[in-house]
Design a protein around this motif. Structure first.
Motif, PDB file in Angstrom:
ATOM      1  N   LEU C  18      24.911 -21.093   2.055  1.00 18.90           N
ATOM      2  CA  LEU C  18      25.973 -20.778   1.098  1.00 18.90           C
ATOM      3  C   LEU C  18      25.561 -19.640   0.178  1.00 18.90           C
ATOM      4  O   LEU C  18      26.353 -18.743  -0.126  1.00 18.90           O
ATOM      5  CB  LEU C  18      26.314 -22.016   0.265  1.00 18.90           C
ATOM      6  N   CYS C  19      24.289 -19.670  -0.285  1.00 16.57           N
ATOM      7  CA  CYS C  19      23.821 -18.584  -1.160  1.00 16.57           C
ATOM      8  C   CYS C  19      23.804 -17.272  -0.407  1.00 16.57           C
ATOM      9  O   CYS C  19      24.036 -16.211  -0.986  1.00 16.57           O
ATOM     10  CB  CYS C  19      22.410 -18.874  -1.665  1.00 16.57           C
ATOM     11  N   LEU C  20      23.490 -17.357   0.882  1.00 16.14           N
ATOM     12  CA  LEU C  20      23.405 -16.144   1.685  1.00 16.14           C
ATOM     13  C   LEU C  20      24.767 -15.472   1.824  1.00 16.14           C
ATOM     14  O   LEU C  20      24.835 -14.252   1.980  1.00 16.14           O
ATOM     15  CB  LEU C  20      22.846 -16.499   3.064  1.00 16.14           C
ATOM     16  N   TYR C  21      25.837 -16.264   1.713  1.00 19.48           N
ATOM     17  CA  TYR C  21      27.168 -15.651   1.701  1.00 19.48           C
ATOM     18  C   TYR C  21      27.273 -14.681   0.532  1.00 19.48           C
ATOM     19  O   TYR C  21      27.718 -13.545   0.670  1.00 19.48           O
ATOM     20  CB  TYR C  21      28.243 -16.741   1.589  1.00 19.48           C
ATOM     21  N   ARG C  22      26.852 -15.152  -0.665  1.00 16.93           N
ATOM     22  CA  ARG C  22      26.876 -14.288  -1.848  1.00 16.93           C
ATOM     23  C   ARG C  22      25.913 -13.124  -1.670  1.00 16.93           C
ATOM     24  O   ARG C  22      26.151 -12.015  -2.149  1.00 16.93           O
ATOM     25  CB  ARG C  22      26.509 -15.139  -3.063  1.00 16.93           C
TER      26      ARG C  22
ATOM     27  N   ILE F  15      21.254 -13.671  10.713  1.00 13.88           N
ATOM     28  CA  ILE F  15      22.275 -13.195   9.764  1.00 13.88           C
ATOM     29  C   ILE F  15      21.684 -12.146   8.835  1.00 13.88           C
ATOM     30  O   ILE F  15      22.253 -11.071   8.613  1.00 13.88           O
ATOM     31  CB  ILE F  15      22.830 -14.381   8.958  1.00 13.88           C
ATOM     32  N   CYS F  16      20.490 -12.455   8.292  1.00 12.45           N
ATOM     33  CA  CYS F  16      19.865 -11.525   7.347  1.00 12.45           C
ATOM     34  C   CYS F  16      19.556 -10.201   8.011  1.00 12.45           C
ATOM     35  O   CYS F  16      19.771  -9.143   7.412  1.00 12.45           O
ATOM     36  CB  CYS F  16      18.576 -12.127   6.805  1.00 12.45           C
TER      37      CYS F  16
ATOM     38  N   THR G  23      24.869 -23.929  -6.620  1.00  8.23           N
ATOM     39  CA  THR G  23      25.336 -23.080  -5.524  1.00  8.23           C
ATOM     40  C   THR G  23      26.853 -22.965  -5.515  1.00  8.23           C
ATOM     41  O   THR G  23      27.407 -21.885  -5.296  1.00  8.23           O
ATOM     42  CB  THR G  23      24.847 -23.658  -4.194  1.00  8.23           C
ATOM     43  N   LEU G  26      27.736 -20.609  -8.105  1.00  2.00           N
ATOM     44  CA  LEU G  26      27.468 -19.229  -7.670  1.00  2.00           C
ATOM     45  C   LEU G  26      28.587 -18.714  -6.788  1.00  2.00           C
ATOM     46  O   LEU G  26      28.945 -17.536  -6.834  1.00  2.00           O
ATOM     47  CB  LEU G  26      26.131 -19.196  -6.925  1.00  2.00           C
ATOM     48  N   LEU G  27      29.175 -19.607  -6.001  1.00  2.00           N
ATOM     49  CA  LEU G  27      30.242 -19.141  -5.114  1.00  2.00           C
ATOM     50  C   LEU G  27      31.592 -19.066  -5.828  1.00  2.00           C
ATOM     51  O   LEU G  27      32.393 -18.194  -5.530  1.00  2.00           O
ATOM     52  CB  LEU G  27      30.363 -20.093  -3.918  1.00  2.00           C
TER      53      LEU G  27
END
Lengths: 126, 157, 88, 238, 103, 81, 100
Positions: C18-22, F15-16, G23, G26-27
């Motif tokens: 989820l953080c990686l979306y941001r 993904i990264c 989280t 954050l979203l």
């Protein structure tokens, strides 16, 4: 078939990762992007080496209960293979120093041509 | 990147953290025998502490603590420590970097002598890695042009 | 207890996703930096959980300590760069 | 039960002692002020330069030893091996690090106060922890509620704190307490981003600032500084 | 052009994936890398070097010469960074006016 | 090796990597590369290579990101592709 | 499972809950400063609770104290990095989101 996928899937993902880095190195015009692609390529290769060291149901390559009795027999099958770890450990630090040299060359290029795009540099060079 | 700014909070926290980072780096170098760690990792962390000082305190103060000249000397001397230990083994009559012979001068059993030899080698590696990492960051962040002292003062004030 | 740690780790990985979306889509550099710093703290906890699954936590605690000590160096550098250049 | 009574009596005794000490300080201060005014200016300046140099060296040595012991405690905790070889390594590396950075850890802190500071800090810690807990519940409520009732604003206030360590404490505890984060400090003026108008009014009471001033002895600051100067001159006169 | 690039990448990837068929399974204890020399390192490290961490003992003792080479590589990287970027202080005024790298 | 973690981390890493080479802003690419190194460290410690994970942790958190940011600050930030 | 291990489970679940809240914040939050509210506060307490849980599970040893020291360093570092990045945003002139 399922066994084949389970035993080989991570090699395929490493190769995908390596190809992402390879594409960035040959396809992207920006030089910093190329450096980032080189970084990804190197990590993929290191990942491949480390994965050859893993054994099922084995623990870390640090001998347990070492203090006091040095006589007990050590079973090599219950510890991970330390040799790829050693080779790749030095490779990571060398990776950072090559990154430093690459960035130094890049700054030099920017000072001379005032751009970092590959095609513009080739035009200016003519 | 290396200019001094008026960030009091960040500077104070960096001042508190830097000694702990340095002692942790030395711990990592010296305890590579029993837990993960060693010269490469500890050297990188020690270099990172100087880099943190350079980023937060500006070029002038950082050069008083760790200048580029010192970094060059350290990077060569770490390599000299490494090969000096190897040469000592050679002088004592065994192969290059075969630390078992060090038991003649250390008065311990050969296994312990090998352990101590590994410690010495790790220290040499740590010094080299620390100095090289600092030197590379110094060169890249300043662009290789080291201003005179008056010019730094002009830039800051 | 091993299963509990395994599920906790999987939950934390979901939060990392989820953080990686941001981090990937987030508008601008600043949101990305906030997301990466959050990922760093989750990494620290996941490392310790892996140590408990391996039952050798005294080896993993050192790596966690490195992240606790050095994770804010990257954030500070980005902040200083943005402050120097003056554009987001 | 008895323990709490004991602690209360000890606290009371400590208060009385402190009060007496303050009175003595004021007395000393007034007497030494009269004495110092009679001196000629240049002699005073020369003496001050000499004394400040001596005091500087003394402070450096104190910093060095205190840093050494703190780092050595940290080393023992990290190492966990209490044999002679590893302790020797620890002493050597602590000496090296405290030689390298003795002026970093205790740069702006008066060493003599550290014991009281620790005591006050541990007395104030539960309050801060409870504040942090309510802050997190607040954030969780805001994030998980469907309507998300937020109304952000930026406010600013001046602080009376002086040393940078207490600024760090104030900024970090503002960041960790409900609904506010410190976003900038310019010339002693704090810019605070509040997520809600209601929490913004909580900050105006200045409770946290008082607590931090108490912990880091900012309130006693002026007296102690003067006492240091005065006692020096007083000893000279005697 | 872009099609050619992607084709190159995909073909290289497919060749490499074809090559993984003969690789040992992931986590196989009897794979070739972990059967020849590393069991000897693991069994002898405590008796010969008094170092429980096998990685450190292999790094600095059994393959010490290798590590000396790696350290030399890092040192060379530092030196080459200095040689590439750093300019002398006396020439600085001249450098800023004209382009320093033309000569 | 912890098999359930392995596949999850590998997907996150993919993904990264794709994001890092497709972002136009170079500073953002560098920051995503930092996340990539975090996940790499997790991957290696999951495979049991503690020393390698330690090296990656110290290198990526201490030097790598900082070096790239310094280089970006000395050159241009926007890229064309 | 002994009593210490059972005692560690609520701490770990509480840490996970605050991680989740941070989280989601954050979203969901509308702009950068309000997102910092989520990560700056939420992660700090979540890390603290998780590390307390893990050290309780470990029992009384040097490792448990080390784990608690990680929490101390996080308490220093996390609010500072929040402050640093928000300060950079302020100096760059990022306008905060206001309710209409």
């Amino acid at each position: 078939m399922f066994d084949f996928i389970v035993s080989k899937y991570n090699y395929w993902i490493y190769i995908t990762l390596m190809m992402i880095g390879f594409y960035a190195m040959i396809g992207k015009k920006n030089l910093v992007k190329k450096v980032i692609g080189m970084n990804i390529f190197q990590t993929a290769i290191i990942l491949f080496f480390i994965s050859t060291a893993s054994k099922r149901s084995a623990t870390l390559p640090i001998i347990e209960h070492s203090h006091g009795h040095e006589e007990h027999v050590i079973e090599a099958a219950s510890y991970l293979n330390p040799l790829p770890h050693v080779l790749m450990l030095t490779a990571i630090v060398v990776m950072v120093s090559t990154l430093g040299v690459a960035l130094a060359i890049l700054i030099k290029i920017y000072r001379r041509y005032n751009t970092l795009e590959e095609d513009e540099i080739l035009q200016l060079k003519k | 990147m290396t200019r001094l700014t008026d960030d009091i909070i960040i500077r104070a926290v960096a001042r508190i953290m830097i000694p702990f980072i340095q002692i942790y780096a030395l711990y990592v170098i010296m305890h590579g025998h029993h837990s993960p760690g060693g010269g490469f990792q500890g050297g990188v962390i020690l270099g990172a502490s100087f880099i943190l000082y350079l980023i937060t305190h500006g070029l002038e103060e950082a050069r008083a603590r760790m200048s580029e000249l010192k970094a060059g000397i350290f990077s060569a001397s770490g390599l000299l420590i490494y090969s000096g230990i190897g040469l000592l083994c050679l002088i004592l009559g065994s192969n290059f970097l075969d630390y078992g012979r060090l038991s003649l001068i250390l008065k311990v059993i050969p296994a312990q002598a090998r352990s101590l030899g590994i410690l010495g080698v790790e220290i040499g590696v740590g010094i080299t890695v620390m100095a090289v990492m600092f030197s590379i960051f110094f060169d890249i962040s300043t662009g290789g042009i080291i201003p005179e002292d008056e010019e730094i003062k002009e830039e800051n004030g | 207890m091993d299963n509990f740690f395994l599920w906790l780790g999987m939950g934390l990985f979901f939060l990392v996703l989820l953080c990686l979306y941001r981090g990937v889509f987030g508008p601008g550099v600043l949101n990305r930096v906030a997301a990466i710093s959050a990922i760093g703290t989750k990494t620290l906890v996941i490392l310790l959980i892996m140590g408990y699954i391996y039952q050798r936590v005294d080896m993993f605690v050192d790596i966690s300590m490195v992240y606790a000590l050095l994770n804010f160096l990257g954030t500070i550098t980005v902040a200083k760069y943005l402050e120097m250049s003056g554009e987001i | 039960m008895e323990v709490t009574v004991l602690i209360q009596t000890a606290d009371k005794a400590f208060e009385i002692l402190e009060k007496a000490r303050n009175e003595a300080r004021e007395l000393l201060y007034s007497s030494a002020k009269i004495a110092s005014e009679t001196k000629s200016l240049e002699a005073k300046r020369a003496e001050q330069a000499f004394l400040s140099g001596a005091q500087h060296t003394k402070l450096a040595i104190r910093n060095y030893t205190l840093t050494f012991f703190m780092l050595f405690a940290f080393w023992v905790l990290l190492s966990g091996r209490l044999d002679l070889f590893h302790l020797t390594l620890g002493v050597l590396s602590c000496l090296l690090i405290s030689y390298l950075s003795y002026d970093l850890l205790f740069a702006n802190v008066r060493i003599g106060d550290i014991r009281i500071m620790f005591k006050r800090f541990f007395a104030a810690a539960p309050w801060f922890l409870s504040q942090i807990f309510t802050a997190n519940l607040h954030v969780a409520y805001l994030a998980l509620s469907p309507k998300m009732p937020i109304d952000p604003s930026i406010l600013r206030f001046n602080t009376k704190l002086e040393s940078d360590i207490s600024w760090v404490a104030l900024a970090n505890s503002i960041t960790l307490t409900p609904g506010t984060i410190t976003i900038d400090i310019r010339d002693g003026e704090f810019f605070v981003h509040a997520i809600d108008k209601k929490v913004a009014s909580d900050l105006d009471t200045g409770e946290m600032e008082d607590k931090i001033a108490h912990v880091f002895m900012e309130a006693d600051h002026i007296y102690i500084q003067d006492i240091l100067d005065v006692s020096r001159i007083f000893g000279e006169l005697k | 052009m872009r099609v050619l690039l992607i084709l190159t990448v995909v073909v290289t990837g497919l060749i490499l994936i074809y090559g993984t068929q003969d690789m040992p399974d992931w986590g196989d204890p009897n794979s070739p890398p972990s059967t020849h020399v590393s069991p000897r390192y693991l069994e002898k490290t405590l008796a010969e070097t008094a170092t429980p961490n096998a990685v450190t003992s292999v790094l600095a003792d059994y393959r010490g010469y290798d590590t000396l080479g790696e350290t030399t590589v890092i040192f060379t990287a530092g030196v080459s960074c200095i040689l590439i970027l750093r300019t002398r202080k006396k020439q600085k005024k001249v450098d800023q006016n004209s382009n320093p790298d033309k000569t | 090796m912890i098999a359930p973690f392995d596949i999850v981390i590998l997907l996150l890493v993919l993904i990264c990597a794709i994001a890092a080479i497709s972002v136009k802003d170079l500073l953002s690419a560098v920051i995503i590369l930092g996340a990539y190194s975090f996940l790499m460290c997790l991957l290696w410690s999951e495979m049991g290579a503690v020393d390698v994970a330690f090296t990656e942790a110290s290198v990526s958190a201490g030097i790598g990101t900082v070096l790239l940011i310094a280089a970006v600050s000395k050159t241009k930030r926007r890229s064309k592709d | 499972m002994n009593i210490m291990q059972a005692l560690s489970i609520p701490f770990l679940l509480g840490g996970f809950f605050f991680f989740l809240a941070a989280t989601v914040g954050l979203l969901r939050f509308p702009d950068f400063y309000t997102r910092l509210h989520a990560t700056g506060k939420g992660d700090t307490l979540a890390v603290l609770l998780s590390l307390i849980g893990l050290s309780v599970y470990e029992g009384f040893s040097f490792t448990a104290v080390k784990i608690l020291f990680i929490a101390v360093f996080m308490f220093l570092a996390q609010p500072t990095s929040t402050h640093a990045i928000s300060r950079a945003a302020m100096r760059c002139g990022l306008k905060p989101w206001v309710k209409k």
